[in-house]
Enzyme design. Structure first.
Site, PDB file in Angstrom:
ATOM      1  N   GLY A  12      44.500 -36.111 -15.185  1.00 12.53           N
ATOM      2  CA  GLY A  12      44.320 -37.172 -14.735  1.00 12.53           C
ATOM      3  C   GLY A  12      43.687 -37.733 -12.698  1.00 12.53           C
ATOM      4  O   GLY A  12      44.600 -38.056 -12.229  1.00 12.53           O
ATOM      5  N   ILE A  93      35.104 -38.646 -28.677  1.00 10.97           N
ATOM      6  CA  ILE A  93      34.292 -39.543 -28.636  1.00 10.97           C
ATOM      7  C   ILE A  93      34.961 -41.221 -29.212  1.00 10.97           C
ATOM      8  O   ILE A  93      35.716 -40.549 -30.541  1.00 10.97           O
ATOM      9  CB  ILE A  93      33.291 -38.515 -29.699  1.00 10.97           C
ATOM     10  CG1 ILE A  93      32.697 -37.399 -29.021  1.00 10.97           C
ATOM     11  CG2 ILE A  93      32.110 -39.717 -30.107  1.00 10.97           C
ATOM     12  CD1 ILE A  93      31.835 -37.509 -27.985  1.00 10.97           C
ATOM     13  N   LEU A  94      34.121 -41.757 -28.322  1.00  6.37           N
ATOM     14  CA  LEU A  94      35.071 -42.955 -29.331  1.00  6.37           C
ATOM     15  C   LEU A  94      33.858 -43.697 -30.409  1.00  6.37           C
ATOM     16  O   LEU A  94      32.588 -43.813 -30.132  1.00  6.37           O
ATOM     17  CB  LEU A  94      34.992 -44.143 -28.195  1.00  6.37           C
ATOM     18  CG  LEU A  94      36.205 -43.790 -27.264  1.00  6.37           C
ATOM     19  CD1 LEU A  94      36.010 -44.785 -26.278  1.00  6.37           C
ATOM     20  CD2 LEU A  94      37.807 -44.178 -27.721  1.00  6.37           C
ATOM     21  N   HIS A 110      30.820 -39.683 -15.058  1.00 11.06           N
ATOM     22  CA  HIS A 110      30.054 -37.740 -15.216  1.00 11.06           C
ATOM     23  C   HIS A 110      29.760 -37.084 -14.124  1.00 11.06           C
ATOM     24  O   HIS A 110      29.294 -37.905 -13.209  1.00 11.06           O
ATOM     25  CB  HIS A 110      29.045 -37.901 -16.187  1.00 11.06           C
ATOM     26  CG  HIS A 110      28.209 -36.494 -16.461  1.00 11.06           C
ATOM     27  ND1 HIS A 110      28.445 -36.168 -17.910  1.00 11.06           N
ATOM     28  CD2 HIS A 110      27.227 -36.205 -16.747  1.00 11.06           C
ATOM     29  CE1 HIS A 110      27.996 -34.769 -18.165  1.00 11.06           C
ATOM     30  NE2 HIS A 110      26.889 -35.799 -17.211  1.00 11.06           N
TER      31      HIS A 110
END
Length: 210
Positions: A12, A93-94, A110
């Site tokens: 996080g 992966i959504l 990214h």
């Protein structure tokens, strides 16, 4: 006030950058309302707790497929009245249900200058290993909207970082985080929450502050 959910899987660090930005008053018209983790033991949940942000676990291992997990995430986000979803080291992966539920309302950071070193298989240290192996002199980070294509959504902000002699994937990863990711991710979130982003095809325009 836009209610923000941050999706995490690990330590996080990008979540912390957002928490710190919020504490400094830099997330204008936005508030981090929830942190959703795909792992119950993710340290990101401890960061959320310390900041007084509700944390939830939607564990990948509890679902038969990415699709079922995505559907559960969407249901939780809707229940929490979330207006912006931020992927911050979310390692799954959504499926299309997420993009359909939140069109142009999901941000990802990214660790490269898209379209370089991005797409399927480019995550974590792999990105920096590839950049160093290719011999590029400049890398950086990109914040983009999420669509069905991995790292393929419209670009919101980018920031360059020089590659230095003697860089390792680990040293480069750290510098890209500190100099780029932790800077432009809170900026992009704030711009979204202020309603200053508009999308036309692949082009994202940023309205001047009123």
């Amino acid at each position: 006030m836009t209610r923000i959910a941050v999706l995490v899987s690990g330590g996080g660090t990008n979540l912390q950058a957002l928490i710190d930005a919020q504490a400094r008053g830099e997330l204008k018209n936005g508030t981090i309302a929830a942190v959703l983790s795909s792992k119950a033991d993710a340290y990101a949940l401890e960061r959320a707790e310390k900041a007084g942000i509700p944390g939830y676990v939607v564990a990948r291992k509890e679902f038969a497929s990415n699709r079922e997990m995505t559907q559960a995430l969407v249901a939780k986000l809707k229940e929490l009245d979330i207006g912006l979803v931020v992927l911050a080291g979310f390692m799954h992966i959504l499926t299309e249900e997420m993009v359909q539920a939140y069109p142009n309302a999901i941000l990802n950071v990214h660790p490269a200058l898209i379209p370089s070193f991005c797409g399927a298989g480019y995550y974590g240290l792999h990105v920096h290993e590839k950049a160093l192996a290719y011999g590029v002199k400049v890398t950086g980070a990109t914040v983009h909207f999420v669509n069905e294509e991995p790292d393929g959504g419209p670009i919101i902000l980018q920031k360059a970082v020089d590659i230095l002699p003697g860089d390792t994937p680990e040293s480069l990863q750290r510098r890209v985080m500190e100099q780029a990711e932790w800077v432009i991710l809170p900026q992009a979130v704030s711009l979204f929450c202020q309603g200053r982003l508009s999308v036309d095809g692949r082009i994202v325009s940023i309205k001047k502050e009123e």
